[in-house]
Design a protein around this motif. Structure first.
Motif, PDB file in Angstrom:
ATOM      1  N   LEU A 249      36.078  46.013 -49.448  1.00  0.00           N
ATOM      2  CA  LEU A 249      35.258  47.218 -49.245  1.00  0.00           C
ATOM      3  C   LEU A 249      34.691  47.204 -47.829  1.00  0.00           C
ATOM      4  O   LEU A 249      33.486  47.063 -47.610  1.00  0.00           O
ATOM      5  N   VAL A 250      35.565  47.358 -46.860  1.00  0.00           N
ATOM      6  CA  VAL A 250      35.192  47.194 -45.455  1.00  0.00           C
ATOM      7  C   VAL A 250      34.998  48.521 -44.718  1.00  0.00           C
ATOM      8  O   VAL A 250      34.512  48.530 -43.592  1.00  0.00           O
ATOM      9  N   LEU A 251      35.388  49.623 -45.335  1.00  0.00           N
ATOM     10  CA  LEU A 251      35.238  50.931 -44.678  1.00  0.00           C
ATOM     11  C   LEU A 251      34.319  51.838 -45.483  1.00  0.00           C
ATOM     12  O   LEU A 251      34.512  53.053 -45.539  1.00  0.00           O
TER      13      LEU A 251
ATOM     14  N   CYS B 166      43.464  43.652 -48.992  1.00  0.00           N
ATOM     15  CA  CYS B 166      42.065  43.664 -48.534  1.00  0.00           C
ATOM     16  C   CYS B 166      41.846  44.502 -47.277  1.00  0.00           C
ATOM     17  O   CYS B 166      40.750  45.025 -47.066  1.00  0.00           O
ATOM     18  N   LEU B 167      42.865  44.600 -46.428  1.00  0.00           N
ATOM     19  CA  LEU B 167      42.719  45.361 -45.180  1.00  0.00           C
ATOM     20  C   LEU B 167      43.625  46.585 -45.142  1.00  0.00           C
ATOM     21  O   LEU B 167      43.859  47.148 -44.080  1.00  0.00           O
ATOM     22  N   GLY B 168      44.116  46.990 -46.307  1.00  0.00           N
ATOM     23  CA  GLY B 168      44.973  48.158 -46.360  1.00  0.00           C
ATOM     24  C   GLY B 168      44.740  49.001 -47.596  1.00  0.00           C
ATOM     25  O   GLY B 168      44.153  50.080 -47.545  1.00  0.00           O
ATOM     26  N   ILE B 169      45.177  48.479 -48.727  1.00  0.00           N
ATOM     27  CA  ILE B 169      45.137  49.265 -49.963  1.00  0.00           C
ATOM     28  C   ILE B 169      43.705  49.542 -50.408  1.00  0.00           C
ATOM     29  O   ILE B 169      43.346  50.691 -50.724  1.00  0.00           O
ATOM     30  N   THR B 170      42.871  48.505 -50.456  1.00  0.00           N
ATOM     31  CA  THR B 170      41.482  48.705 -50.916  1.00  0.00           C
ATOM     32  C   THR B 170      40.690  49.630 -49.990  1.00  0.00           C
ATOM     33  O   THR B 170      40.015  50.556 -50.482  1.00  0.00           O
ATOM     34  N   PRO B 171      40.717  49.431 -48.667  1.00  0.00           N
ATOM     35  CA  PRO B 171      39.990  50.379 -47.801  1.00  0.00           C
ATOM     36  C   PRO B 171      40.462  51.815 -47.947  1.00  0.00           C
ATOM     37  O   PRO B 171      39.649  52.746 -47.901  1.00  0.00           O
TER      38      PRO B 171
ATOM     39  N   GLY C  53      38.239  57.159 -42.281  1.00  0.00           N
ATOM     40  CA  GLY C  53      38.539  55.994 -43.109  1.00  0.00           C
ATOM     41  C   GLY C  53      39.870  56.119 -43.817  1.00  0.00           C
ATOM     42  O   GLY C  53      40.673  55.178 -43.828  1.00  0.00           O
ATOM     43  N   ALA C  54      40.134  57.284 -44.423  1.00  0.00           N
ATOM     44  CA  ALA C  54      41.376  57.481 -45.167  1.00  0.00           C
ATOM     45  C   ALA C  54      42.593  57.401 -44.253  1.00  0.00           C
ATOM     46  O   ALA C  54      43.587  56.730 -44.566  1.00  0.00           O
TER      47      ALA C  54
ATOM     48  N   ASN D 187      23.674  51.872 -40.520  1.00  0.00           N
ATOM     49  CA  ASN D 187      24.675  52.510 -41.375  1.00  0.00           C
ATOM     50  C   ASN D 187      25.748  51.513 -41.812  1.00  0.00           C
ATOM     51  O   ASN D 187      26.095  51.424 -42.998  1.00  0.00           O
ATOM     52  N   VAL D 188      26.270  50.745 -40.863  1.00  0.00           N
ATOM     53  CA  VAL D 188      27.336  49.796 -41.188  1.00  0.00           C
ATOM     54  C   VAL D 188      26.791  48.625 -42.016  1.00  0.00           C
ATOM     55  O   VAL D 188      27.438  48.166 -42.960  1.00  0.00           O
ATOM     56  N   ALA D 189      25.587  48.153 -41.680  1.00  0.00           N
ATOM     57  CA  ALA D 189      24.999  47.037 -42.427  1.00  0.00           C
ATOM     58  C   ALA D 189      24.675  47.451 -43.864  1.00  0.00           C
ATOM     59  O   ALA D 189      24.936  46.698 -44.813  1.00  0.00           O
TER      60      ALA D 189
END
Length: 523
Positions: free
Chosen positions: A190-192, A148-153, A276-277, A460-462
């Motif tokens: 989907l955090v980024l 959730c905080l690595g692969i998906t972002p 992001g990447a 933008n973030v929201a």
């Protein structure tokens, strides 16, 4: 998508009296005119809010299929725009033509992601990788943090448009999570999204508001920490339960903190497109280091894992390599550079190469047939909701909503993130959300004497955050759980599952939005 065009749409105007009766030094007719104008604006605001609000209510009522709901909301939006806002059909067609390249790219990305998912499932790729992750870390909570905080972002930052869940959900199913857990955790990863597909949505906001691209990227990165912490906590609660989630809080703080620092550092050094990447690689490294430290060094990836992951290697190499080459050559504009650097192009090229890279059942027709069946309802709903967003923009309905909220004065800034979130929820796209509301938000900030970069970054973030709760994306997540799930249940996408998942994601996002409202008030 020009906000100026939206402002030129004809709207009903209150009748202005040609005479003035003075009573006590006050012009009674002028007062009546002002009251009438305020009433007209209130009516317009209510009508403009009707399509998005009705979409949410009907979706929660479980009365419609997503594609049928999207079609009905699109028709309603056009009717309201024409009858109440005086919009012409030419206004819509111009906006639809302008959004058509984005729409085409989105549906092709969805198809490529779905087909690649079916090809990898056919050769057992996800089961193989999930088995290695299980042997690498026996603790499911740390696997949740890694995914959730690595692969998906990382996957979402490179490809965008929700394709991160195509990678995450099959892995989560392979690790033994239920269909609901896998879909929820995939969406919460989907955090980024502000940097998804190398940040075209953030670029749109920059162009519409005049805020520098890298300035907006940095401000958005600073605001992303609450997203990482709250969605990460929700993922642990859903995937592992309250007791384990509380015990893993220090580890969550560590991985989320490193991911946040990685995005900030990448933003400062490499700029917005690659932040992001590159930054998400720090999240992957932090989660892997944590597993090594807590569980000891696990088994090395086998050659078979390298083979099944080779399509992703080709995809990443093609995307990043093509953009780097075009940047070096200075050929970043025009049809050919746009196509060659598109995530849709490289996803389709990867799907074309996958049968030769993977062999076995990936070479048959079954993955293609299964992908088409799963793809078209989601693609149709996605396209229709994007057209709804374009309709609201072209008719001036989105601008009317923002202007009405801005009349609240300083308290408006607390509502600004929610307005951006509505755009993300409705369109499922950062680009769509920013096209709908970014210019209006910037204008409101200027009139209130508030920092324009700060408010646009909050928007933008929201807006990016709520794309995880958009109806087509939630449906897509449920559809992905149909492959390889051992959990019992009826066919994917049934209304009860959709209702439960949508409410869960909306609840988490609402908590983040409340934090954004507080930040907006104290900033």
């Amino acid at each position: 998508m020009s906000e100026a065009r939206a402002d030129t749409v004809r709207r009903p105007q209150p009748c202005v009296p040609s005479f003035c009766i003075t009573v006590g030094g006050l012009c009674v007719s002028r007062q009546r005119d002002e009251i009438t104008t305020r009433r007209v604006h209130r009516v317009h605001a209510v009508l403009a809010a009707t399509p998005p609000v009705l979409a949410l209510v009907l979706m929660l009522s479980r009365s419609f299929r997503p594609e049928s709901l999207a079609a009905a909301i699109l028709v309603l939006s056009i009717v309201v725009a024409v009858t109440a806002f005086g919009a012409r059909l030419s206004d819509f067609t111009g906006e639809y033509v302008e959004i058509s390249p984005t729409l085409l790219e989105v549906v092709l990305i969805l198809f490529g992601g779905t087909l690649l998912n079916k090809q990898l499932t056919a050769v057992g790729a996800y089961s193989l990788v999930a088995d290695w992750i299980q042997r690498f870390s026996a603790d499911r909570s740390r696997s949740v943090l890694l995914i959730c905080l690595g692969i998906t972002p990382f996957a979402e930052s490179v490809t965008g448009f929700g394709i991160g869940i195509v990678v995450a959900i099959p892995l989560l199913l392979g690790l033994g999570f239920t269909r609901f857990q896998a879909a929820a955790l995939g969406l919460l990863g989907l955090v980024l999204v502000p940097w998804g597909a190398l940040a075209p949505g953030t670029l749109v906001a920059s162009e519409l508001t005049g805020v520098g691209f890298d300035r907006l990227g940095m401000d958005s990165a600073l605001l992303t920490l609450p997203v990482l912490l709250l969605t990460g906590l929700a993922a642990l609660l859903i995937g592992c339960g309250r007791r384990i989630a509380l015990r893993r809080l220090p580890e969550l703080l560590f991985v989320a903190g490193v991911l946040w620092a990685g995005v900030l550092a990448a933003q400062a050094v490499a700029g917005t497109s690659l932040a992001g990447a590159l930054g998400s690689l720090a999240g992957i490294a932090a989660a892997v280091a944590l597993i090594w430290f807590r569980d000891g060094s696990g088994p090395r990836p086998s050659r078979a894992i390298g083979v099944v992951l080779s399509p992703y290697g080709l995809l990443l190499a093609g995307l990043l390599g093509s953009r780097l080459l075009l940047a070096v050559l200075g050929a970043q504009r025009g049809l050919v550079p746009t196509v060659v650097s598109s995530p849709a192009f490289w996803l389709l090229m990867t799907c074309a190469a996958a049968p030769w890279l993977l062999g076995g059942k990936a070479r048959g027709s079954e993955p293609v047939v299964a992908a088409v069946r799963q793809w078209w309802p989601v693609a149709l709903a996605t396209a229709l909701f994007l057209l709804v967003g374009a309709t609201l923009t072209a008719s001036g309905m989105s601008a009317e909503l923002a202007r009405t909220a801005a009349r609240l004065g300083r308290p408006y800034v607390a509502l600004a993130p929610w307005i951006g979130a509505m755009g993300g929820f409705l369109t499922g796209s950062t680009t769509g959300a920013n096209a709908m509301f970014a210019a209006s938000q910037a204008g409101a900030a200027h009139s209130l004497g508030y920092s324009v970069p700060t408010l646009v970054a909050l928007h933008n973030v929201a807006g990016s955050l709520l794309t995880m709760a958009s109806v087509p994306r939630v449906v897509f997540a449920l559809e992905l759980t149909s492959a390889g799930s051992s959990a019992a249940g009826s066919k994917p996408g049934r209304s009860s599952e959709l209702h439960r998942l949508l409410l869960t994601i909306l609840g988490v996002d609402a908590a983040v939005l409340l934090v954004f409202s507080v930040i907006a008030l104290v900033a």
